[in-house]
Design an enzyme around this catalytic site. Structure first.
Site, mmCIF file in Angstrom:
data_model
loop_
_atom_site.group_PDB
_atom_site.id
_atom_site.type_symbol
_atom_site.label_atom_id
_atom_site.label_comp_id
_atom_site.label_asym_id
_atom_site.label_seq_id
_atom_site.Cartn_x
_atom_site.Cartn_y
_atom_site.Cartn_z
ATOM 1 N N LYS A 1 46.186 37.935 48.279
ATOM 2 C CA LYS A 1 46.916 36.719 47.917
ATOM 3 C C LYS A 1 46.411 35.550 48.764
ATOM 4 C CE LYS A 1 49.972 38.655 45.160
ATOM 5 N NZ LYS A 1 49.119 39.729 44.710
ATOM 6 N N SER B 1 46.294 38.907 39.443
ATOM 7 C CA SER B 1 47.128 37.870 40.051
ATOM 8 C C SER B 1 46.340 36.794 40.784
ATOM 9 C CB SER B 1 48.168 38.482 40.993
ATOM 10 O OG SER B 1 47.560 38.976 42.156
#
Length: 144
Positions: free
Chosen positions: A102, A65
């Site tokens: 993230k 991701s």
């Protein structure tokens, strides 16, 4: 929840020194230059990669991701817990009891964790979210 996880977590061993040769010349991607044969000294990566010894740890990444940030599955990250997790920094965070990696985003008074891969949605952080930033990623180490 996310497609990237922290596979392993380590603390740096600063008791050892493994200085490597340092050449203070540019590396030519074409034909080699005979002037590039001059050794300038030794380089200890701890001095260049670790700013806060007691607050630094390494994590090994699993998932995809964050590929847009140049972070790939199997990469080793250097994470500093002293640095302030400001807007747009890549962070290691705990969300609902799970570690994740993230980009921290603050927008219009809202906080979210955004992946750098369009195949995954951002994680909105609300007052009800169990959330803590563990540290800010300072370096990515991956094989070529």
């Amino acid at each position: 929840m996310t497609a990237i996880t922290i596979e392993q977590c380590y603390i740096p061993d600063l008791s050892t020194s493994a200085p490597c040769p340092l050449f203070l010349v540019s590396v030519c991607a074409g034909f080699p230059s005979p002037a590039d044969d001059y050794l300038e000294g030794k380089l200890d990566l701890n001095e260049h990669l670790i700013q806060h010894e007691a607050a630094t740890f390494f994590v090994k990444v699993r998932g995809d991701s964050m590929i847009g940030a140049g972070i790939h599955c199997g990469d080793l990250l250097i994470v500093d817990r002293v640095l302030e997790p400001t807007d747009n920094r890549v962070v290691v965070a705990v969300v609902q009891g799970e570690l994740t990696l993230k980009r921290l985003c603050k927008q219009d008074g809202k906080l979210c964790l955004r992946p750098d891969n369009g195949n995954y949605p951002p994680i909105e952080i609300t007052e009800a979210t169990d959330f803590e930033v563990w540290g800010v990623v300072t370096h990515v180490i991956h094989p070529v």
